[in-house]
Structures are given as structure tokens and as C-alpha cells.
Design an enzyme around this catalytic site. Sequence first.
Site, PDB file in Angstrom:
ATOM      1  N   HIS A 145      -7.537   0.228  -0.776  1.00 49.43           N
ATOM      2  CA  HIS A 145      -6.720  -0.867  -1.475  1.00 49.43           C
ATOM      3  C   HIS A 145      -7.336  -1.999  -1.680  1.00 49.43           C
ATOM      4  CE1 HIS A 145      -2.135  -2.434  -2.011  1.00 49.43           C
ATOM      5  NE2 HIS A 145      -2.955  -2.753  -3.001  1.00 49.43           N
ATOM      6  N   THR A 164       0.731  -1.025   0.070  1.00 51.05           N
ATOM      7  CA  THR A 164       0.093   0.071  -0.011  1.00 51.05           C
ATOM      8  C   THR A 164       1.066   1.456   0.050  1.00 51.05           C
ATOM      9  OG1 THR A 164      -1.869  -1.176   1.150  1.00 51.05           O
ATOM     10  CG2 THR A 164      -1.797   1.561   1.168  1.00 51.05           C
ATOM     11  N   GLY A 165       2.065   1.239   0.723  1.00 54.56           N
ATOM     12  CA  GLY A 165       2.753   2.523   0.752  1.00 54.56           C
ATOM     13  C   GLY A 165       3.408   2.757  -0.410  1.00 54.56           C
ATOM     14  N   GLY A 167       2.260  16.218  -1.624  1.00 56.03           N
ATOM     15  CA  GLY A 167       1.202  15.433  -0.923  1.00 56.03           C
ATOM     16  C   GLY A 167       0.805  15.731   0.313  1.00 56.03           C
ATOM     17  N   GLU A 185       0.764   9.162  -6.307  1.00 60.07           N
ATOM     18  CA  GLU A 185       1.267  10.475  -6.223  1.00 60.07           C
ATOM     19  C   GLU A 185       1.930  10.883  -7.507  1.00 60.07           C
ATOM     20  OE1 GLU A 185       2.882  12.576  -2.628  1.00 60.07           O
ATOM     21  OE2 GLU A 185       2.810  10.661  -1.858  1.00 60.07           O
TER      22      GLU A 185
END
Length: 138
Positions: free
Chosen positions: A76, A42-43, A69, A50
Site C-alpha cells: 500500500h 488498507t483493509g 480469499g 478481492e
Amino acid sequence: MKDSLQPGLSARLEYVVPAERTVPYLLPESDEFAALPAVLATGFLVGIVEWTCIRALAGHLDEGKQTLGVHVDLSHEAPTPVGSQLTVEAELSNVEGRQLTFTVHAFDDAATICQGIHRRAVIDTERFLARLRRRATR
């Protein structure tokens, strides 16, 4: 800001997921992450979203301006395995002063992976770096 910085700007990014963007690589010092399945983390997904939003802004910011950001509200919804092609679409949906809001959708050949919003703030790069230097010396 340039007059062309208006809602409707968009970008599409296609990204083939390498092993180095999976959960075990997110924080290599974490034994807990290392034990999880090798699917897109997810990171890293947030970073790819972005990147897509930044691309949508190419040529629409004044000299000396960039964006950072400031907010992420993304689902997700499905795992993306190594070697899969992820497609991210981002559209600038709102401009409010220096705040830019994007609507995003990401998918692979099997499912929707992610959807939601991402906000970015327009910054004056030199002013931001000066402020950062002051914080670093405290």
C-alpha cells in the site's frame, strides 16, 4: 472447473473512494483508527482488490462453486483521498488445482497505490456452508 478458467483472465475495476471507506471508518469502535487521516484504508483496499479478482472469474466457475480469499501479499504505497478514482487491474497468473493466483495493480491519477498478489481458493458452496454450520454449533 471450466476449461476457460486459465491464466490470462483479467478484470479492471474503477472505484471512487467515499468517506465511508477511509481509515476512521474501518473499525468505528476504535478510537485509534478514528484519529487517523481520512484516506482509503488498507483493509478496504484489500476488499476492492478481492472484488476485482472475483469479477475476473465471472462465467468461469462451475455451478455451485465460488472463491474465497486465502492469501494477500499487497503493498500500500500511496494515500488515496476521498473522491479520488482508484483503478484496480487483476490478472489470473496461475491455476494450481483449486488455488488461483492473481497479479494485481492499483493506481489513481497521481500514483501507484498497490501492487502484489492475491490468492483465492475455489470452493463448493454447499460443502463449505455445511462445514461452517458444524463449526458454528461447536
